[in-house]
Design an enzyme around this catalytic site. Structure first.
Site, short mmCIF file in Angstrom:
data_model
loop_
_atom_site.label_atom_id
_atom_site.label_comp_id
_atom_site.label_asym_id
_atom_site.label_seq_id
_atom_site.Cartn_x
_atom_site.Cartn_y
_atom_site.Cartn_z
N ASP A 207 49.01 27.70 58.08
CA ASP A 207 47.76 28.12 58.07
C ASP A 207 47.40 26.89 57.42
O ASP A 207 48.15 25.62 58.02
CB ASP A 207 48.14 29.10 56.31
CG ASP A 207 46.50 30.18 56.10
OD1 ASP A 207 45.58 29.81 56.60
OD2 ASP A 207 46.86 30.61 55.87
N GLY A 233 47.68 23.64 58.88
CA GLY A 233 47.31 23.20 60.50
C GLY A 233 46.10 23.67 60.68
O GLY A 233 45.22 25.14 59.63
N ASP A 234 45.26 23.94 61.54
CA ASP A 234 44.16 24.98 62.13
C ASP A 234 43.62 26.01 63.49
O ASP A 234 43.90 25.18 64.65
CB ASP A 234 43.11 23.50 62.09
CG ASP A 234 41.55 24.08 62.48
OD1 ASP A 234 41.57 25.28 63.10
OD2 ASP A 234 40.57 23.61 62.57
N PHE A 235 44.23 27.16 63.15
CA PHE A 235 44.42 27.24 64.37
C PHE A 235 43.49 27.69 65.62
O PHE A 235 43.37 27.76 67.11
CB PHE A 235 44.71 28.76 64.52
CG PHE A 235 43.87 29.66 63.73
CD1 PHE A 235 42.07 29.58 62.90
CD2 PHE A 235 44.06 30.25 62.40
CE1 PHE A 235 41.50 29.93 63.08
CE2 PHE A 235 43.36 31.09 61.88
CZ PHE A 235 41.86 30.88 61.94
N HIS A 253 38.97 40.05 63.50
CA HIS A 253 37.62 40.30 62.71
C HIS A 253 37.25 39.78 62.03
O HIS A 253 35.81 39.64 61.56
CB HIS A 253 38.04 42.08 61.74
CG HIS A 253 39.08 41.91 61.07
ND1 HIS A 253 38.81 42.86 60.55
CD2 HIS A 253 38.32 40.62 59.77
CE1 HIS A 253 39.67 42.07 59.46
NE2 HIS A 253 39.38 41.15 58.58
#
Length: 344
Positions: A207, A233-235, A253
């Site tokens: 996350d 991190g950054d997905f 969503h």
């Protein structure tokens, strides 16, 4: 005296609409008592409203009227005149319970969020989030800039994660998994539950950097930190490699189709040739007029974000575009379902 109030089938449409328009008051009173900490002020047994008001620093008659209203819908119970006790529903408003919803209630009451729903007509007219319109920035940027709001949001999501834990465990067997990567795993509540259930399983909680310290604390308190790697991190950029099972819980969503496919493609890339399964935990909407909680969750997303709740067919299309094959959808006892997908 005979009760002359008509039964539900006899209520005129105008009266039913009157009741529906006022139904949000239940939520507003729940938010208020959660914010004050009313449920936490109870001892083991019943408490008189005078004692509660003194403990909480509240106006006695106002507190009584709020508790009386909530007791009429099963939250608290007036067991003697002006004396209340906790019901199972009221216990979820305590901050210390395993199924606590208190942080969620407090987050739902934040003015930044409440004002957005008051401006929902802006969204209906423009297709753009009312949250951005009334706050001057998007939700994610505000959470990043405001540590108080960001922390409360993360804890509220932890409440929701605990709510789906037992449902997830009941709906899918993970005994064959060896390394689980929870993408957007928040504070790690779901991973903590899964590692407790499956002693051979190891995991990664992935996350944003601001979330990781609390995840370490939660997983440490659960006694499973030695089997978890917490990764920041950054997905939208990349996802940790090395897992055989990947999980996205109440995440897709939040994003429109383009961003959702981008996230899912990064998951597919991380899985490489050894990943075997992707699990999505999300609302799956039925077609037509069938009632489903997710249809109103979708209004929350519409007002605050750019994503949407989706039908099974819409999820399958996203998964296909990202290199997955939708295998099945399993309902749970929570409002969510599990979508199982395999890489292709």
């Amino acid at each position: 005296m005979t009760n002359t109030h008509p039964g539900p089938a006899d209520v005129p449409p105008s009266v039913r609409m009157y009741e529906m328009l006022y139904s949000s008051l239940v939520s507003q009173v729940l938010i208020a008592v959660a914010d004050i900490g009313v449920a936490d002020a109870f001892d083991d047994g019943p408490s008189h409203v005078d004692d509660l008001a003194e403990r909480l620093g509240c106006h006695t008659e106002s507190l009584y009227r709020a508790l009386r209203a909530l007791a009429s819908v099963g939250v608290f119970s007036e067991v003697a005149p002006r004396t209340f006790t906790l019901t199972p529903l009221a216990r979820t408003l305590r901050g210390d319970g395993p199924d606590s919803m208190r942080d969620l209630a407090r987050y739902l009451g934040r003015p930044e969020r409440q004002l957005s729903f008051g401006a929902m007509a802006h969204t209906l007219r423009t297709g753009r989030p009312a949250f951005d319109h009334v706050n001057g920035t998007d939700l994610w940027s505000l959470l990043g800039a405001r540590s108080d709001l960001g922390t409360l949001f993360d804890r509220a999501m932890g409440n929701m994660a605990r709510m789906v834990n037992s449902s997830t465990l009941a709906a899918h067997d993970l005994s064959g998994a060896r390394r689980l990567v929870d993408v957007g795993g928040g504070h790690g509540h779901l991973v903590a539950t899964l590692l407790t259930r499956y002693p051979e399983l190891t995991a990664v909680v992935f996350d944003l950097p601001r979330v990781i310290p609390e995840a370490v604390a939660v997983l440490g308190a659960a006694g499973v930190l030695d089997r978890v790697e917490c990764v920041a991190g950054d997905f939208f950029t990349s996802v940790p490699e090395g897992g055989d099972t990947y999980l996205l819980s109440w995440t897709i969503h939040d994003w429109d189709d383009e961003d959702s496919v981008r996230i899912l493609r990064n998951v597919r890339a991380a899985m490489g040739d050894t990943g075997r399964e992707l699990i999505l935990i999300d609302d799956v909407l039925p077609e037509g007029d069938a009632p489903h909680f997710g249809k109103f969750e979708d209004i929350v997303i519409l007002t605050l974000l750019t994503g949407r709740s989706r039908t099974e067919a819409e999820f399958a299309k996203l998964l296909s575009a990202a290199g997955f094959r939708h295998v099945e959808t399993r309902p749970t006892s929570a409002p969510t379902s599990l979508l199982i997908a395999h890489p292709v």
